[in-house]
Design an enzyme around this catalytic site. Sequence first.
Site, PDB file in Angstrom:
ATOM      1  N   HIS A 116       0.833  -1.212   0.000  1.00  0.00           N
ATOM      2  CA  HIS A 116       0.000   0.000   0.000  1.00  0.00           C
ATOM      3  C   HIS A 116       0.868   1.262   0.000  1.00  0.00           C
ATOM      4  CE1 HIS A 116      -3.590  -2.369   1.008  1.00  0.00           C
ATOM      5  NE2 HIS A 116      -2.999  -2.853   2.060  1.00  0.00           N
TER       6      HIS A 116
HETATM    7  O1  RIB Z   1      -5.333   0.581   4.159  1.00  0.00           O
HETATM    8  C1  RIB Z   1      -3.934   0.504   4.100  1.00  0.00           C
HETATM    9  C2  RIB Z   1      -3.320   1.589   4.913  1.00  0.00           C
HETATM   10  O2  RIB Z   1      -3.692   1.440   6.290  1.00  0.00           O
HETATM   11  C3  RIB Z   1      -1.778   1.543   4.914  1.00  0.00           C
HETATM   12  O3  RIB Z   1      -1.272   2.842   5.030  1.00  0.00           O
HETATM   13  C4  RIB Z   1      -1.461   0.740   6.142  1.00  0.00           C
HETATM   14  O4  RIB Z   1      -0.179   1.072   6.692  1.00  0.00           O
HETATM   15  C5  RIB Z   1      -2.541   1.207   7.090  1.00  0.00           C
HETATM   16  O5  RIB Z   1      -2.112   2.433   7.673  1.00  0.00           O
END
Ligand code: RIB
Length: 316
Positions: free
Chosen positions: A240
């Site tokens: 992500h």
């Molecule tokens: O949904 C994914 C996000 O939420 C990423 O930034 C992960 O680190 C959590 O913070």
Amino acid sequence: MSPKRIIIDTDPGIDDALAFLFALASPEIKFEALTTTQGNVTLEKATRNALSVLELAKASHIPVVQGSMFPLVQPLRASADVHGASGLGNSKLPEPHSKPVAQHAVDFLIEKILAEPNKISIFPIGPLTNIAMAIRKEPKFAKAVRELVIMGGAIQDGGNVTPQAEFNIYVDPHAAHIVFHSGIPITLIPLDVTQKCLLRQEHIDRLLKINSPISRFIRDAVNVYLKVSYERGFEGSALHDPLTLATIIAPELLTLKEYYVDVDISGGISMGNTFADIYNITKKPPNMKVGMNVRSDDFVELFTQRMEKLSRSITD
Ligand code: RIB
Ligand code: CA
């Protein structure tokens, strides 16, 4: 082309830590500072983890600045269910020697951005509380930020913390609403593209061929994330937060579309839902660019190669 100057605002978090390593391994980026917020873990753990990961990567020269302990309105959520009790999976990093800067992250961001208007991009990869507070505290802030590249939201994909909401937005939807309507140039990197970029066991095995505390950290941190990802039907753990950096390192891998995007703060079942006016029904002008497609295999290969390079440069 000179390296792009960035500040990362973060709730480390396993994939946050991978984003720090990716930034450090990429000459296209000048990683200027790191501001912390609650999110995956409490603010205290997020700050400790940020200091520890930078120390592991021999990057303690990068200032770490502590920010918001709570969301603007919602209760604190920081839970150990995805990132493990420490927030960095099963990794066992030593207590950091370095300390955070003695200033609140909101004041640090305002001071740094106003000192050099339109020169520094901010990469929020956690809840948007610090950014929203800076926008509200200093009216000049929004016009001075070069760009926000945000990991957050889900446009056509379902949510990952409720069926309708992505974690970073859900933890502080009111902050997201302030940021989305601030007028700051925004690129949003939502689950629609991040969940296609999966680090699989084969990539970790490749890294482990290099005898380095970096490759071992990635193995120990990601194995917790992998387990949760498999349970949710994914073949690997989603990169992500690192994917936000593709906007600098390899923008050709992303397909960005300009949309008007808003976030639901009405407090019902779709709280934190992010929706794009894809057919321009509201006639409102676009307020951001949104990552709607990605050459995922090429991105994961690029990420893995940069991690191999970093692992070779930091050995026991
Ligand atoms: O949904 C994914 C996000 O939420 C990423 O930034 C992960 O680190 C959590 O913070
Ligand atoms: Ca994060």
